[in-house]
Write a protein that holds these residues in place. Structure first.
Motif, PDB file in Angstrom:
ATOM      1  N   ASP A  97      43.795   0.996   5.094  1.00  0.00           N
ATOM      2  CA  ASP A  97      43.567  -0.020   4.072  1.00  0.00           C
ATOM      3  C   ASP A  97      44.855  -0.796   3.800  1.00  0.00           C
ATOM      4  O   ASP A  97      45.903  -0.520   4.388  1.00  0.00           O
ATOM      5  N   ARG A 134      30.579  -3.579   3.591  1.00  0.00           N
ATOM      6  CA  ARG A 134      32.026  -3.734   3.670  1.00  0.00           C
ATOM      7  C   ARG A 134      32.369  -4.546   4.908  1.00  0.00           C
ATOM      8  O   ARG A 134      31.629  -4.572   5.893  1.00  0.00           O
ATOM      9  N   ARG A 138      35.597   6.633   8.254  1.00  0.00           N
ATOM     10  CA  ARG A 138      34.346   6.131   7.674  1.00  0.00           C
ATOM     11  C   ARG A 138      33.284   5.998   8.750  1.00  0.00           C
ATOM     12  O   ARG A 138      33.566   5.501   9.832  1.00  0.00           O
ATOM     13  N   THR A 154      41.539   6.223   6.186  1.00  0.00           N
ATOM     14  CA  THR A 154      40.318   6.960   5.887  1.00  0.00           C
ATOM     15  C   THR A 154      39.445   6.952   7.135  1.00  0.00           C
ATOM     16  O   THR A 154      39.585   6.087   8.001  1.00  0.00           O
ATOM     17  N   CYS A 163      28.974   0.682   4.872  1.00  0.00           N
ATOM     18  CA  CYS A 163      29.884   1.830   4.870  1.00  0.00           C
ATOM     19  C   CYS A 163      29.163   2.998   4.207  1.00  0.00           C
ATOM     20  O   CYS A 163      28.772   2.916   3.030  1.00  0.00           O
ATOM     21  N   ARG A 164      28.975   4.057   4.956  1.00  0.00           N
ATOM     22  CA  ARG A 164      28.259   5.211   4.409  1.00  0.00           C
ATOM     23  C   ARG A 164      29.101   5.948   3.376  1.00  0.00           C
ATOM     24  O   ARG A 164      28.553   6.563   2.465  1.00  0.00           O
ATOM     25  N   MET A 165      30.427   5.886   3.475  1.00  0.00           N
ATOM     26  CA  MET A 165      31.297   6.532   2.505  1.00  0.00           C
ATOM     27  C   MET A 165      31.178   5.850   1.140  1.00  0.00           C
ATOM     28  O   MET A 165      31.108   6.507   0.108  1.00  0.00           O
ATOM     29  N   ARG A 166      31.134   4.527   1.125  1.00  0.00           N
ATOM     30  CA  ARG A 166      31.062   3.755  -0.120  1.00  0.00           C
ATOM     31  C   ARG A 166      29.625   3.423  -0.520  1.00  0.00           C
ATOM     32  O   ARG A 166      29.383   3.042  -1.665  1.00  0.00           O
ATOM     33  N   GLY A 167      28.692   3.526   0.427  1.00  0.00           N
ATOM     34  CA  GLY A 167      27.305   3.183   0.130  1.00  0.00           C
ATOM     35  C   GLY A 167      27.133   1.704  -0.176  1.00  0.00           C
ATOM     36  O   GLY A 167      26.301   1.315  -0.991  1.00  0.00           O
ATOM     37  N   ALA A 168      27.948   0.880   0.493  1.00  0.00           N
ATOM     38  CA  ALA A 168      27.917  -0.555   0.213  1.00  0.00           C
ATOM     39  C   ALA A 168      28.336  -1.346   1.448  1.00  0.00           C
ATOM     40  O   ALA A 168      28.935  -0.802   2.381  1.00  0.00           O
TER      41      ALA A 168
END
Length: 163
Positions: free
Chosen positions: A88, A123, A96, A94, A116-121
């Motif tokens: 980042d 990206r 992801r 990270t 992004c499965r980590m953020r559920g949003a």
């Protein structure tokens, strides 16, 4: 261009450019970029951001980034989740898992756009910050590119009103 011809969509330009991005250098890559450059000559571009973006689309990627772009393109085509090792803006790395949808260019940078499965949003991951990519054999959930690309809806709406 035919008077009733529809211009390329953002998703179509992104797909064409990504296909060329990982070609590297050589006669075929040069010819493909020349063709894309020729297609852009017929677009009315008066915005500096758009002009910079079009320039980035036709520049070859560095070899290491082109290798990652090839893996990304394969994941998009095969509709498989891709695992990214991503640095980042503050330098943290990270890992992801991403449902890849499409790629885009904005100004000087290429981006992978996906869920992004980590953020559920949704990206956007800058190619030059992707440290490594891994193929997975996990099917990605279906997502339409049009819902992920900025301004796609506005451009389509303007085109409908102009017709």
């Amino acid at each position: 261009m035919k008077p009733n011809a529809c211009p390329l969509t953002t998703a179509e330009i992104a797909a064409l450019a990504l296909s060329m991005a990982h070609l590297g250098s050589g006669p075929q890559a040069d010819a493909a970029r020349s063709g894309l450059r020729h297609a852009f000559q017929h677009l009315e571009v008066d915005d500096d951001v758009v002009a910079a973006t079009l320039t980035t689309l036709i520049e070859p990627l560095p070899a290491s980034v082109a290798d990652r772009a090839r893996t990304i393109a394969n994941a998009i085509t095969s509709r498989m989740v891709i695992r990214l090792h991503y640095r980042d803006v503050s330098g943290r790395i990270t890992v992801r898992d991403v449902d890849p949808v499409t790629c885009m260019v904005h100004r000087d940078h290429w981006y992978l756009v996906g869920m992004c499965r980590m953020r559920g949003a949704i990206r956007a991951f800058r190619f030059d910050r992707i440290v490594a990519t891994e193929q997975t054999f996990v099917p990605a959930r279906p997502h339409r590119a049009e819902g992920f690309l900025p301004f796609q809806g506005k451009r389509a709406e303007r085109a409908r009103h102009a017709a």
